[in-house]
Design a protein around this motif. Structure first.
Motif: not given
Length: 250
Positions: A62-70
């Motif tokens: 839930g920390v938002g890592a995938l959004e940052i990865a994109d």
């Protein structure tokens, strides 16, 4: 806002962006690999493999890592390998067989060499699932520069070939973010996070023998309570990547 039951099911890594299914992504990747089957391409891949550097994201759910990865993918032009892709490759024996055949064809003897080395270096990788996961990560890491999100990939790939990043935040941050994404109350968001935190803990207990996440495992730790903007976080990672490997990323 109209909302279906499916909208309230949070998949780790989901942040509202429509994503290609893992199966379709892998089918397209295999086709792309097949198109690189001539001798010149094989040689080209072999020459590049030794210079490939990857990025591994470890995160609280839930920390938002995938959004940052994109966002980071847009900066570096690296592909993103998320949890669903790794799970699909690990559990689908047809895909596993095909990717290993591709790898062995382009890197004769290298899978056995890497696998043997990692088993000696990582004695906790004992069960069949862990070994399949290891093979999937080896193939993806050696064939094209990638940003891995989750599944403990930083524990498998050699530290001198990857930038390992840990994303942390307060529980309130995760609850508020999940509540906003799914449009649910904080109480329901807390319940969902509790379940997913337990599942994540059980995964690491099974695959990595209850290995606790220590901050000394990482090159960089980002606190989302302090660095809230996803693009700002992506730029920080890109800068750290450039500094570690001397590559122009910005």
């Amino acid at each position: 806002m109209n909302q279906t039951f499916q909208d309230t099911i949070y998949r780790p890594g989901y942040y509202g962006k429509k994503r290609q299914s893992a199966e379709n992504w892998l089918d397209e990747t295999i086709k792309k690999w097949d198109n690189k089957g001539n001798a010149d391409k094989k040689q080209d891949i072999k020459e590049k493999s030794s210079a490939i550097h990857n990025i591994c994201f470890s995160r609280q759910i839930g920390v938002g890592a995938l959004e940052i990865a994109d966002l980071l993918s847009g900066i570096l032009n690296y592909r993103v390998i998320d949890r669903e892709i790794l799970e699909c490759m690990t559990q689908d024996t047809r895909l596993t067989k095909k990717i290993i055949e591709f790898y062995d064809d382009h890197y004769p003897g290298k899978m056995a060499e890497r696998f043997s080395m990692l088993i000696k270096e990582k004695p906790f990788l004992k069960n069949d699932y862990a070994r399949q996961l290891m093979k999937a990560i080896i193939v993806l890491a050696d064939t094209e520069p990638s940003i891995f999100v989750g599944r403990g990939t930083h524990l498998i790939l050699p530290g001198n070939t990857v930038l390992s990043v840990r994303f942390v935040c307060s529980r309130d941050y995760r609850v508020d973010r999940l509540s906003n994404i799914l449009n649910i109350g904080r109480s329901e968001a807390k319940t969902k996070l509790n379940i997913m935190d337990i599942e994540q803990h059980e995964f690491f207990k099974t695959v990595y023998h209850n290995k606790e996440t220590g901050l000394d495992e990482f090159d960089l730790v980002i606190n989302r309570d302090r660095i809230n903007g996803s693009f700002h976080a992506a730029r920080i990672v890109a800068c750290a990547f450039e500094q570690k490997f001397g590559l122009t990323a910005l």
